[in-house]
Design a protein around this motif. Structure first.
Motif, short mmCIF file in Angstrom:
data_model
loop_
_atom_site.label_atom_id
_atom_site.label_comp_id
_atom_site.label_asym_id
_atom_site.label_seq_id
_atom_site.Cartn_x
_atom_site.Cartn_y
_atom_site.Cartn_z
N UNK A 67 -9.01 1.29 -0.95
CA UNK A 67 -8.53 0.07 -1.57
C UNK A 67 -7.64 0.39 -2.74
N UNK A 68 -7.07 -0.61 -3.37
CA UNK A 68 -6.22 -0.37 -4.54
C UNK A 68 -7.04 0.21 -5.66
N UNK A 69 -6.48 1.20 -6.34
CA UNK A 69 -7.19 1.87 -7.43
C UNK A 69 -7.26 0.95 -8.63
N UNK A 70 -8.37 1.07 -9.36
CA UNK A 70 -8.53 0.33 -10.61
C UNK A 70 -7.80 1.08 -11.72
N UNK A 120 -7.94 14.40 -8.76
CA UNK A 120 -7.58 13.69 -9.99
C UNK A 120 -6.18 13.10 -9.90
N UNK A 121 -6.01 11.97 -10.53
CA UNK A 121 -4.70 11.31 -10.54
C UNK A 121 -4.64 10.24 -9.48
N UNK A 122 -3.96 9.16 -9.78
CA UNK A 122 -3.82 8.04 -8.86
C UNK A 122 -2.49 8.16 -8.14
N UNK A 123 -2.52 8.11 -6.82
CA UNK A 123 -1.31 8.27 -6.03
C UNK A 123 -1.18 7.13 -5.04
N UNK A 124 0.05 6.82 -4.72
CA UNK A 124 0.34 5.78 -3.75
C UNK A 124 0.14 6.32 -2.34
N UNK A 125 0.17 5.39 -1.38
CA UNK A 125 0.08 5.83 0.01
C UNK A 125 1.20 6.77 0.38
N UNK A 151 0.81 -1.21 0.00
CA UNK A 151 0.00 0.00 0.00
C UNK A 151 0.85 1.27 0.00
N UNK A 152 2.08 1.14 0.37
CA UNK A 152 2.95 2.31 0.38
C UNK A 152 3.28 2.77 -1.03
N UNK A 153 3.28 1.81 -1.97
CA UNK A 153 3.63 2.15 -3.34
C UNK A 153 2.47 1.97 -4.32
N UNK A 154 1.46 1.22 -3.96
CA UNK A 154 0.33 0.99 -4.87
C UNK A 154 -0.60 2.21 -4.89
N UNK A 155 -1.19 2.53 -6.03
CA UNK A 155 -2.17 3.62 -6.08
C UNK A 155 -3.42 3.24 -5.29
N UNK A 156 -3.96 4.21 -4.56
CA UNK A 156 -5.10 3.96 -3.68
C UNK A 156 -6.27 4.86 -4.06
#
Length: 251
Positions: A243-246, A202-207, A134-139
């Motif tokens: 949760x993790x972004x689609x 807007x935009x997908x960002x990690x934790x 979750x630290x690096x995955x987009x949320x």
């Protein structure tokens, strides 16, 4: 439709909404008019009362009758669905500056949130696999988890507590729908609320990116934010708040 019939219908509806100020059309039996006046207003009042039980606790009967009558007179519903009447009542209340209690508009919104979340057709975010970082995955925030901000402590208001002035600090809440359908409210710190609202940008960002942005916006040391931030993200994932972004797929 003839112009005469149209004017008769408008005259009748004006009278049914506001019988004290709009005269009834001529040649209509008073007894029948009374039946329609009572039926329409009582149905509206009962529908609103079932949606806003705390409002009924803080207002006396005369105040509640007057508020419902104002809504009936002034508002024109955009939807014929009964489930939308409460939402339109909340929208109508927000700009009103002559309410019997200063907190009434926010209290009504707070009560409506539970109804709205219960009927929301969105799905919670996908469950995280064990290997997702979750630290690096987009949320992303769940559509069934709503960050709320109020001037008044709406979650405390009731018959026994009716403040006359708003406290110096706003109230931040999280409303979420659990898998079983229950609606849960919890209080948020200002920073937690800002973090959750930030996830709608807007935009997908990690934790990590979200916490770095939060620290920058509030003049905080990113290193000091990391440990409690990681714990908060993990808690929100466990309760399906985020949760993790689609990610979009290529076509």
């Amino acid at each position: 439709m003839s112009g005469v019939l149209r004017e008769q219908q408008f005259a009748l509806t004006r009278h049914l909404r506001d019988p004290q100020h709009a005269p009834a059309p001529e040649n209509l039996p008073p007894q029948r008019l009374q039946v329609y006046r009572d039926l329409l207003f009582n149905n509206l009042q009962a529908l609103l009362g079932s949606s806003f039980p705390v409002l009924l606790q803080v207002l006396d009967d005369a105040e509640w009758d007057a508020l419902c009558r104002r809504y009936f007179i002034e508002h024109r519903c955009a939807s014929p669905l009964f489930t939308e009447v409460a939402a339109e009542f909340v929208d109508w209340l927000q700009p009103q500056d002559a309410l019997p209690r200063p907190f009434l508009a926010e209290l009504a919104h707070y009560e409506w949130v539970e109804l709205a979340l219960q009927s929301h057709d969105a799905q919670p975010p996908a469950a995280c696999a064990g290997d997702v970082d979750l630290w690096h995955a987009p949320l992303q925030r769940s559509a069934l988890a709503w960050p709320l901000a109020y001037q008044w402590p709406v979650q405390q208001i009731g018959a026994a507590f009716q403040p006359v002035s708003a406290p110096p600090e706003p109230t931040f809440l999280l409303a979420r729908r659990e898998a079983e359908g229950h609606i849960v409210f919890s209080q948020l710190s200002p920073l937690a609320w800002h973090l959750l609202v930030q996830m709608d940008a807007p935009g997908l960002r990690s934790g990590a990116a979200h916490l770095e942005q939060l620290a920058s916006a509030h003049g905080l040391d990113p290193a000091a934010v990391e440990q409690p931030g990681r714990a908060l993200l993990a808690q929100w994932v466990a309760t399906s708040v985020i949760g993790p972004a689609m990610l979009p797929t290529g076509g």
